[in-house]
Enzyme design. Structure first.
Site, short mmCIF file in Angstrom:
data_model
loop_
_atom_site.label_atom_id
_atom_site.label_comp_id
_atom_site.label_asym_id
_atom_site.label_seq_id
_atom_site.Cartn_x
_atom_site.Cartn_y
_atom_site.Cartn_z
N SER A 14 -16.72 -11.89 23.47
CA SER A 14 -15.87 -12.09 23.68
C SER A 14 -15.46 -11.43 21.85
CB SER A 14 -15.53 -13.21 23.45
OG SER A 14 -14.23 -13.91 22.84
N HIS A 39 -14.53 -9.42 26.82
CA HIS A 39 -13.23 -10.48 26.79
C HIS A 39 -12.12 -10.65 25.49
CE1 HIS A 39 -12.49 -14.06 28.25
NE2 HIS A 39 -12.04 -14.54 26.54
N ASP A 41 -9.15 -12.49 23.44
CA ASP A 41 -8.49 -13.10 23.65
C ASP A 41 -6.81 -13.26 23.31
OD1 ASP A 41 -10.93 -15.39 24.72
OD2 ASP A 41 -11.98 -14.87 22.98
N MET A 43 -3.54 -15.10 21.51
CA MET A 43 -3.41 -15.82 21.20
C MET A 43 -2.02 -16.54 20.95
SD MET A 43 -6.65 -17.95 19.67
CE MET A 43 -8.30 -18.31 20.95
N HIS A 72 -7.74 -12.25 27.94
CA HIS A 72 -7.31 -14.26 28.43
C HIS A 72 -6.44 -14.17 27.68
CE1 HIS A 72 -8.73 -18.47 27.35
NE2 HIS A 72 -8.64 -18.20 28.03
N MET A 74 -4.18 -16.59 26.14
CA MET A 74 -3.88 -18.05 25.38
C MET A 74 -2.36 -17.86 24.84
SD MET A 74 -7.15 -18.82 23.81
CE MET A 74 -8.17 -16.85 24.51
N MET A 143 -12.37 -22.87 31.34
CA MET A 143 -12.30 -23.39 30.07
C MET A 143 -14.24 -24.29 29.39
SD MET A 143 -11.17 -20.83 28.18
CE MET A 143 -11.56 -21.27 26.58
N ASP A 179 -16.19 -19.91 29.73
CA ASP A 179 -15.67 -19.48 28.03
C ASP A 179 -15.78 -21.17 27.38
OD1 ASP A 179 -14.20 -17.67 26.35
OD2 ASP A 179 -12.62 -18.25 27.27
N GLY A 180 -16.49 -20.41 26.30
CA GLY A 180 -16.14 -21.13 25.11
C GLY A 180 -18.08 -21.66 25.12
N SER A 202 -19.40 -16.09 19.47
CA SER A 202 -20.69 -16.08 18.54
C SER A 202 -21.77 -16.09 18.48
CB SER A 202 -20.10 -17.84 17.60
OG SER A 202 -19.72 -18.94 18.94
#
Ligand code: DX5
Ligand code: ZN
Length: 223
Positions: A14, A39, A41, A43, A72, A74, A143, A179-180, A202
């Protein structure tokens, strides 16, 4: 039960944890570890309390990598932007079930635009919302944190949820992505529950050697 005896787990770094001021370089660094997807993200500061990127950046990323882009969303009202993200180069567009009163329609919209269609579920959303759209989707994104930020801790209820989603899917060719908060410790247990894609931010971009981190995560998932 083991679902993944012969499945090679896909790894999706990600970019949320990448250096946005040197994104092209960071993407090249993970590519060296041969991940399966990238991936991305998105937002909007409304569905989640954070803001990131839009189609312009996806288009720029598309020019820098051959990896399929796993976008993804969001965001609220994702239907307004699906076509833009597919035109920008998204290979998979995942919308949140919680943001879509007309989920079946939007999944059709994604496929019609030429991308694979995914549905993401927040940690508190039961998998039952998938029951009547299983033939309309290509990927379920479970998630394992409340979306909005990288670097959070995995919520353990995700394990059982991945197992439940896998049962619901049956023989259909649908990816189960998680994911997460994923690190090396979670990879094998998630794979045993039926996960086929692991998203990690991370744990990959925060590692001294992101390419090695991709390989280690894949190896850990097979263990
Ligand atoms: C969270 C995002 C994730 C995030 C994962 O809202 O959807 O993709 O970047 O990052 P880590 O692996 O750091 O939790
Ligand atoms: Zn994500």
């Amino acid at each position: 039960m083991r679902y993944n005896e012969r499945v090679v787990i896909k790894i999706a770094p990600s970019i949320l944890s990448a250096n946005f001021a040197a994104l092209g370089d960071d993407i090249a660094r993970v590519e060296a570890g041969a991940p399966d997807l990238l991936h991305v993200d998105v937002m909007d500061g409304r569905f989640v309390p954070n803001l990131t990127i839009g189609p312009v950046v996806v288009e720029a990323i598309r020019k820098r990598t051959q990896l399929p882009l796993d976008v993804h969303l969001m965001i609220v009202e994702p239907g307004r932007y699906v076509t833009d993200f597919v035109s920008a180069g998204a290979s998979v567009v995942t919308v949140h079930a919680e943001a879509c009163p007309h989920l079946q329609r939007i999944l059709g919209q994604v496929r019609e635009a030429g991308a694979k269609a995914g549905v993401a579920l927040n940690p508190s959303t039961p998998p039952d919302v998938l029951e009547y759209v299983l033939d309309d989707l290509d990927l379920v994104l479970v998630m394992s944190v409340n979306p909005g930020f990288g670097g959070q801790k995995l919520i353990p209820s995700a394990y059982a949820k991945v197992g439940r989603v896998r049962e619901m899917i049956g023989d259909r060719r649908i990816e189960v992505s998680v994911d997460g908060g994923i690190n090396l410790d979670h990879a094998a247990p998630l794979a045993r529950q039926g996960a086929t894609v692991l998203v990690a931010g991370s744990a990959i971009f925060g590692a001294p050697d992101p390419a090695a981190a991709v390989r280690e995560l894949r190896r850990a998932a097979d263990g």
